[in-house]
Design an enzyme around this catalytic site. Structure first.
Site, PDB file in Angstrom:
ATOM      1  N   GLY A  34       0.852  -1.184   0.000  1.00 22.71           N
ATOM      2  CA  GLY A  34       0.000   0.000   0.000  1.00 22.71           C
ATOM      3  C   GLY A  34       0.887   1.232   0.000  1.00 22.71           C
ATOM      4  N   ILE A 165      -1.548   7.942 -10.014  1.00 22.07           N
ATOM      5  CA  ILE A 165      -2.787   7.634 -10.734  1.00 22.07           C
ATOM      6  C   ILE A 165      -2.818   6.152 -11.114  1.00 22.07           C
ATOM      7  CG2 ILE A 165      -4.112   8.059 -12.843  1.00 22.07           C
ATOM      8  CD1 ILE A 165      -3.085  10.955 -12.744  1.00 22.07           C
ATOM      9  N   GLY A 226      11.217   6.922 -13.578  1.00 17.90           N
ATOM     10  CA  GLY A 226      11.411   5.486 -13.696  1.00 17.90           C
ATOM     11  C   GLY A 226      12.887   5.126 -13.614  1.00 17.90           C
ATOM     12  N   GLY A 229      15.795   7.817 -13.358  1.00 14.39           N
ATOM     13  CA  GLY A 229      16.096   8.615 -12.179  1.00 14.39           C
ATOM     14  C   GLY A 229      14.961   9.533 -11.789  1.00 14.39           C
ATOM     15  N   ALA A 254       8.627   1.116  -6.066  1.00 15.06           N
ATOM     16  CA  ALA A 254       9.885   1.855  -6.223  1.00 15.06           C
ATOM     17  C   ALA A 254       9.684   3.358  -6.062  1.00 15.06           C
ATOM     18  CB  ALA A 254      10.502   1.544  -7.586  1.00 15.06           C
ATOM     19  N   ASP A 256       7.388   4.833  -4.296  1.00 14.98           N
ATOM     20  CA  ASP A 256       7.130   5.113  -2.881  1.00 14.98           C
ATOM     21  C   ASP A 256       8.437   5.128  -2.091  1.00 14.98           C
ATOM     22  OD1 ASP A 256       4.415   5.004  -3.559  1.00 14.98           O
ATOM     23  OD2 ASP A 256       4.261   2.890  -3.024  1.00 14.98           O
TER      24      ASP A 256
END
EC number: 2.7.1.45
Length: 311
Positions: A34, A165, A226, A229, A254, A256
């Site tokens: 989560g 999103i 992504g 960087g 990743a 988060d």
């Protein structure tokens, strides 16, 4: 020591042990996940405090989430158990049909997490935080969860928001409308986003142009790119930190890892550039194993990585 409070849904993740279509996968690993929970653990790993406002079901998965997060140092005193609904779950399909990418398949409709409401937001608890964080996922899971975010942001002294999103939760049109509505109502200290979300919200995928538009709504903008960087924009300045080439097991969580680590190091007094460099390492380590939280590094671990690894 800074304190972060997050609001969102805690889920149980079942991650495929082998890559390929789930129809042919027989074995899975179970993890607590989560977005807002991931942010919490990443924030704590850098030596700060975090609590989460959330609901889980009166079931084994709910108790798993509470016990795991408590063990990571998260303040779970405002996690409520809802006996009327189950804890949400999802499955991760890895490296198929696109190599190095993951797909999440959710079973969360009517979950306990989606029943989060303004009544679950304690004013004094929110006031105790240096920063309150939520995401587009929480806005999307239910109208009451969205109202909970609005209540918390009304109370908060500083706000952070990750656009996050998920088109499996709402349409691009609804996401754009609701996120712009929130941005127009609350000025943010931090806005964390990516070029795909910027395209949906602003119709602009160029990072610099998107950041300029977002600067009307936020003091500090982190643009995730992504594997390439990320960029941080602040005070009219821009800093880019490139990614690392490492073996990829699962990319889920990743962003988060990057966001939560960056926020925590900012409150530790790191300069923006250094905070982003360290956050990139956290994101890099996160993709190397299955699970969103197990590989989140401490500051010491990040510094060890930086001594040994080259971009």
């Amino acid at each position: 020591m800074a304190k972060l409070i997050t609001l969102g849904e805690i889920l149980i993740e079942f991650n495929a042990l082998s890559p390929g279509p789930l129809r042919h996968v027989s074995y899975f690993e179970k993890h607590v996940a989560g977005s807002e929970a991931n942010y919490c653990v990443a924030f704590i790993k850098q030596g700060n405090e975090c609590g989460i406002i959330a609901k889980v079901g009166d079931d084994e998965f709910g108790y798993n989430a509470i016990e795991w997060l408590r063990g990571q140092g998260v303040d779970v005193s405002h996690m409520k158990i809802d006996p009327s609904a189950p804890t949400g779950i999802f499955f991760i399909q890895r490296h198929y049909p696109v190599p190095l990418k993951s797909e999440s398949i959710y079973y969360r409709k009517g979950s306990a997490g989606s029943k989060l409401s303004p009544e679950d937001v304690d004013e004094e608890y929110v006031k105790s935080a240096d920063l309150v964080h939520s995401s587009g996922i929480t806005l999307a899971i239910s109208s009451t969860a969205k109202e909970a975010v609005y209540k918390a942001f009304e109370i908060a002294s500083n706000r952070s928001f990750d656009t996050n999103i998920r088109l499996k939760l709402w349409s691009a049109e609804e996401a754009k409308r609701e996120i712009l509505k929130l941005l127009s109502k609350f000025h943010l200290k931090f806005l964390i986003t990516d070029t795909d979300d910027s395209k949906i919200i602003l119709g602009e995928s160029d990072p610099d142009k998107a950041a300029k538009a977002f600067s009307d709504y936020a003091e500090i903008i982190v643009m995730k790119l992504g594997p390439k960087g990320a960029i941080v924009y602040y005070d009219g300045k821009k800093y880019y930190s490139s990614g690392y080439q490492v073996p990829v097991e699962d990319v889920t969580g990743a962003g988060d890892a990057l966001g939560g680590t960056f926020l925590s190091l900012y409150y530790k007094g790191f300069e923006m550039e250094k905070a982003l460099d360290y956050a990139i390492v956290a994101s890099t380590l996160n993709v190397m194993i299955r699970g969103d939280q197990e590989n989140l590094p401490t500051t010491k671990d990040i510094e060890t990585f930086l001594r040994e690894m080259k971009k």
